[in-house]
Design an enzyme around this catalytic site. Structure first.
Site, short mmCIF file in Angstrom:
data_model
loop_
_atom_site.label_atom_id
_atom_site.label_comp_id
_atom_site.label_asym_id
_atom_site.label_seq_id
_atom_site.Cartn_x
_atom_site.Cartn_y
_atom_site.Cartn_z
N SER A 64 33.16 41.06 45.59
CA SER A 64 33.79 41.97 44.68
C SER A 64 34.80 41.83 46.37
O SER A 64 34.81 42.20 47.65
CB SER A 64 33.90 43.08 44.38
OG SER A 64 33.16 42.96 42.63
N1 SAM Z 1 28.41 44.21 42.38
C1 SAM Z 1 28.82 42.86 42.88
C2 SAM Z 1 28.92 43.00 44.62
O1 SAM Z 1 28.64 43.74 45.21
O2 SAM Z 1 29.13 40.96 44.70
C3 SAM Z 1 30.29 42.05 42.28
C4 SAM Z 1 29.39 41.77 41.10
S1 SAM Z 1 30.44 39.96 40.54
C5 SAM Z 1 32.46 40.51 40.41
C6 SAM Z 1 29.95 39.79 38.27
C7 SAM Z 1 28.72 39.93 38.21
O3 SAM Z 1 28.43 40.60 37.05
C8 SAM Z 1 28.50 38.89 38.61
O4 SAM Z 1 27.29 38.79 39.36
C9 SAM Z 1 27.34 38.60 36.70
O5 SAM Z 1 26.81 37.30 37.04
C10 SAM Z 1 27.55 39.65 36.24
N2 SAM Z 1 27.32 39.56 34.83
C11 SAM Z 1 28.64 39.45 33.77
N3 SAM Z 1 27.75 39.67 33.32
C12 SAM Z 1 27.14 40.44 32.94
C13 SAM Z 1 26.53 41.25 32.44
N4 SAM Z 1 26.06 40.95 30.85
N5 SAM Z 1 24.87 41.47 32.64
C14 SAM Z 1 24.36 41.45 33.78
N6 SAM Z 1 25.07 40.87 34.75
C15 SAM Z 1 26.85 40.84 34.20
#
Ligand code: SAM
Length: 215
Positions: free
Chosen positions: A62
């Site tokens: 992000s």
């Molecule tokens: N917080 C992260 C960082 O500091 O880099 C950025 C997160 S990224 C925008 C969103 C993440 O949510 C992705 O890695 C994706 O795989 C994860 N995601 C999506 N659906 C999910 C779920 N149901 N459970 C766990 N992770 C999930």
């Protein structure tokens, strides 16, 4: 792991402040945790820009100012146990680790969890536990949590996560359709129920069901 030069670091922190990240504990944590190690390959040289960047498995790290604003909205205290849904690169979890007693972070992609874990070890952050799983169901074994942060967009705040929030707890989550601008909301849980605050427009990848395919 290399650090940015002082000028780059100063500009990075200035961009955070100018976009509304003013909480001194959050700024201090973001000064301590360099974003560089969380960004790989051709995007590494853009690590200190205030922009989201691609990471493995088709996901994103992000925008730093959004990380700062979400962390600020979460009002983490040093005694708190925090759950993050969406480990991604691990950047947000590492910042939370500087602010909270214990951080659990979960992602549906095993590769992302594996890579983030290596960085947590290198940065000596023993209070972060990273797990592979569908975070929409939370972590019932470790619940309840003082704070929950979801870093992927849900159509509504997931029920299991609301149930795993302590009374007095706070959850920050982007809500809305994944292909549009979403709204970052803060949910406060009291003995009487839930209070919702709309914080700002944001754009996140979607919260998906089940586990991701290994990239
Ligand atoms: N917080 C992260 C960082 O500091 O880099 C950025 C997160 S990224 C925008 C969103 C993440 O949510 C992705 O890695 C994706 O795989 C994860 N995601 C999506 N659906 C999910 C779920 N149901 N459970 C766990 N992770 C999930």
């Amino acid at each position: 792991m290399t650090s940015p030069d002082p000028e780059t670091k100063m500009q990075f922190l200035f961009a955070l402040r100018s976009r509304g990240v003013t909480d001194s504990r959050v700024l201090e944590a973001m000064e301590q945790i360099d974003r560089g190690p969380f960004v790989r390959g051709i995007f590494a040289e853009r690590a200190y820009e205030d922009t989201p960047l691609p990471i493995a498995c088709g996901q994103t790290i992000s925008q730093p100012s959004v990380v700062g604003l979400m962390t600020q909205a979460l009002q983490v205290s040093p005694r708190d146990t925090v759950l993050e849904v969406g480990t991604g690169s691990g950047y947000q979890a590492a910042i939370l680790a500087k602010l909270a007693r214990r951080v659990y972070t979960i992602d549906r992609h095993a590769r992302l969890v594996r890579e983030a874990r290596m960085i947590f070890d290198a940065l000596q952050l023993p209070n972060v536990t990273s797990l592979v799983g569908d975070g929409s169901f939370g972590l019932p074994d470790q619940a309840p949590f003082d704070r929950i942060i979801v870093t992927a967009a849900a159509e509504d705040p997931p029920g299991p996560l609301l149930a795993q929030l302590k009374p007095g707890g706070i959850m920050v989550v982007p809500v809305g359709q994944s292909d549009t601008v979403q709204t970052l909301i803060r949910v406060r849980k009291s003995e009487d129920g839930l209070d919702y605050d709309e914080l700002r427009p944001v754009r996140f990848v979607p919260l998906l069901e089940g586990l991701g395919k290994e990239a």
